[in-house]
Design a protein around this motif. Structure first.
Motif, PDB file in Angstrom:
ATOM      1  N   LYS A 344       0.832  -1.198   0.000  1.00  0.00           N
ATOM      2  CA  LYS A 344       0.000   0.000   0.000  1.00  0.00           C
ATOM      3  C   LYS A 344       0.871   1.254   0.000  1.00  0.00           C
ATOM      4  CE  LYS A 344      -3.962  -2.115   2.343  1.00  0.00           C
ATOM      5  NZ  LYS A 344      -4.796  -2.122   3.572  1.00  0.00           N
ATOM      6  N   GLY A 345       0.299   2.315  -0.542  1.00  0.00           N
ATOM      7  CA  GLY A 345       1.011   3.578  -0.609  1.00  0.00           C
ATOM      8  C   GLY A 345       1.622   3.787  -1.979  1.00  0.00           C
ATOM      9  N   SER A 346       1.829   5.033  -2.330  1.00  0.00           N
ATOM     10  CA  SER A 346       2.378   5.355  -3.640  1.00  0.00           C
ATOM     11  C   SER A 346       3.890   5.202  -3.622  1.00  0.00           C
ATOM     12  CB  SER A 346       1.995   6.782  -4.034  1.00  0.00           C
ATOM     13  OG  SER A 346       2.506   7.694  -3.071  1.00  0.00           O
ATOM     14  N   GLY A 347       4.449   5.032  -4.796  1.00  0.00           N
ATOM     15  CA  GLY A 347       5.899   4.959  -4.925  1.00  0.00           C
ATOM     16  C   GLY A 347       6.453   3.605  -4.545  1.00  0.00           C
ATOM     17  N   ASP A 348       7.754   3.589  -4.237  1.00  0.00           N
ATOM     18  CA  ASP A 348       8.442   2.341  -3.911  1.00  0.00           C
ATOM     19  C   ASP A 348       7.927   1.780  -2.583  1.00  0.00           C
ATOM     20  OD1 ASP A 348      10.008   2.827  -6.177  1.00  0.00           O
ATOM     21  OD2 ASP A 348      11.450   3.999  -5.010  1.00  0.00           O
ATOM     22  N   ASP A 349       7.897   0.447  -2.518  1.00  0.00           N
ATOM     23  CA  ASP A 349       7.402  -0.199  -1.303  1.00  0.00           C
ATOM     24  C   ASP A 349       8.529  -0.711  -0.415  1.00  0.00           C
ATOM     25  OD1 ASP A 349       4.575   0.062  -1.896  1.00  0.00           O
ATOM     26  OD2 ASP A 349       4.938  -1.339  -3.527  1.00  0.00           O
ATOM     27  N   GLU A 350       9.616  -1.143  -1.010  1.00  0.00           N
ATOM     28  CA  GLU A 350      10.798  -1.544  -0.249  1.00  0.00           C
ATOM     29  C   GLU A 350      12.025  -1.086  -1.019  1.00  0.00           C
ATOM     30  OE1 GLU A 350      11.141  -5.564   1.095  1.00  0.00           O
ATOM     31  OE2 GLU A 350       9.114  -5.642   1.923  1.00  0.00           O
ATOM     32  N   ALA A 351      13.123  -0.853  -0.303  1.00  0.00           N
ATOM     33  CA  ALA A 351      14.345  -0.403  -0.971  1.00  0.00           C
ATOM     34  C   ALA A 351      15.558  -0.925  -0.221  1.00  0.00           C
ATOM     35  CB  ALA A 351      14.390   1.117  -1.055  1.00  0.00           C
TER      36      ALA A 351
END
Length: 449
Positions: A344-351
């Motif tokens: 959930k949420g915009s953009g990258d989820d993990e990095a």
């Protein structure tokens, strides 16, 4: 609590009970800040019920197995205590079983919090919760990660020696049965006596010897129609043997994957494509971020993808793994930003941040992998992608969209390989395997370096 949630502890001594419809064995692992045990003695369970600041309480009647943590007595070099549950029946799995962790004040019995992990499947062991330090404070985090290979798999991941059963040496194959005796055959007739010639007949004149094997019958040096030279003629010059036949040509080598650099801006890679992390006239990149994104589930269970980075040496042996259970390795040269359980949420989820200059010299390859911890196959996941950014500027350098998905739970996304020149080259891989955690990705990743 929900998976990944944390809360401060309001008691110095806490007891973590784990209950389920099936009998469970509950254990505790004392881990350092590096996510490893100090020795095999840091596993506290029914056969070794006492550790520094941690004790095991066996089940008696209606009282379940539990681990008690005395935070004041935990050694300073222990950063967390991981509470683990495994099934007592080795043939059983957590499918259809809902274990629940209850955290109590060990002195009063007051319930502090509870946690029931999401529905499980073929797992036979479970990381339930962790009691961990945050500065001078102690907190508890809900984990809920299952393992299909039981307590032994968990123990191996955190540095405990596990004695594997020795495979029996393969028996030598029995000797082949002797061939049945052959009926005695008549002695062959001498080659110089035709089979139709009676034995009493004088031997026929011997035939001229066959041409030398070095001279093909079609050799231009001696045409077949040329009679033998007369005895008085000078001997013919020796005929050189023909050149040996050339060995069969090897199949052509596969074309090398196209390699580009970053001179023209962002690169969109396809499977097998490579990009050198250099720009002409500029210093090479020293810090990059590998980011993962996907869309949350529209129905059914949440989709929990996990990004990990596996570091290998020149012999393709694993050196370290940065994943959600071990967020930094090589003194922070590789740093995982944390676990996203839903997308959930915009953009990258993990990095994962990688400081290339900070990696030890023995690190020759980094492989970035993604696993579907929640068990959905990748053909059920929408718009998953992997992208590489300049960690200093945030500029996107490379993007690899995960298209052509397959019904598997793991994918080797890409690799970064250190060249002899010192530059790093990224190659998109996109190979699918069946593995729900980074542990199952080591062998296939090594084979793709």
């Amino acid at each position: 609590m929900t998976p990944g949630a944390n809360a401060p502890l309001t008691a110095v001594r806490v007891t973590v009970e784990v209950t389920a419809p099936q009998r469970l064995d509950v254990s505790g692992l004392l881990l350092t800040a590096a996510g490893r045990v100090r020795s095999d003695a840091d596993l506290v369970f029914y056969n070794a019920p006492h550790g520094p600041g941690v004790t095991h309480r066996p089940a008696t009647g209606a009282i379940p197995d539990a681990i008690t943590v005395d935070t004041w007595a935990v050694p300073a070099d222990v950063a967390k205590v991981l509470v683990v549950a495994s099934l007592d029946d080795p043939a059983a799995t957590f499918a259809g079983v809902e274990p629940t962790a209850t955290v109590r004040d060990a002195d009063t019995g007051r319930v502090l919090t509870t946690f029931t992990p999401p529905r499980l499947g073929r797992e036979t062991a479970l990381l339930v919760v962790e009691v961990y330090r945050r500065g001078a404070e102690w907190k508890i985090r809900a984990v809920g990660q299952g393992y299909a290979d039981g307590l032994a798999g968990i123990a191996s991941d955190f540095g405990i020696s596990v004695d594997e059963p020795q495979a029996a040496a393969p028996a030598y194959p029995p000797p082949a049965p002797a061939a049945p005796p052959q009926a005695p055959s008549a002695p062959p007739a001498p080659s110089y006596i035709p089979q139709s010639t009676p034995q009493s007949a004088p031997p026929a004149p011997s035939t001229p010897p066959a041409p030398s094997p070095y001279i093909p019958q079609s050799s231009p040096y001696i045409p077949q129609s040329t009679p033998n030279p007369a005895p008085s003629a000078p001997a013919a010059p020796p005929v050189p043997p023909p050149m040996p036949a050339a060995p069969p040509s090897a199949p052509p080598a596969p074309a090398e994957a196209p390699r580009v650099n970053l001179d023209k801006g962002r690169v969109s890679l396809v499977k097998g494509g490579s990009v050198s992390l250099v720009k002409s006239g500029r210093p090479p990149l020293t810090a990059v971020r590998m980011a993962l994104g996907w869309e949350p589930a529209k129905r059914g269970r949440n989709i929990d993808l996990d990004a990990s980075c596996i570091a290998f040496d020149a012999n393709r042996e694993r050196l370290e793994t940065a994943w959600f259970m071990k967020l930094n390795v090589f003194n922070g040269a590789i740093q995982h930003t944390g676990d996203n359980l839903t997308g959930k949420g915009s953009g990258d989820d993990e990095a994962i941040d990688v400081h290339l200059d900070g990696l030890p010299a023995e690190v020759c390859g980094l492989v970035f992998v993604v696993n579907s911890f929640s068990g959905q196959r990748f053909n059920e996941v929408q718009n998953a992608y992997c992208r590489l950014l300049d960690a200093a500027s945030g500029e996107e350098l490379v993007r690899f969209d995960l298209t052509g998905t397959q019904p598997h739970t793991g994918v080797v996304m890409c690799k970064l390989v250190r060249q002899f020149s010192g530059e790093w080259v990224m190659t998109a891989i996109g190979e699918f395997v069946d593995a729900k955690t980074a542990r199952g990705m080591v062998k296939p990743s090594a084979g793709l370096l």
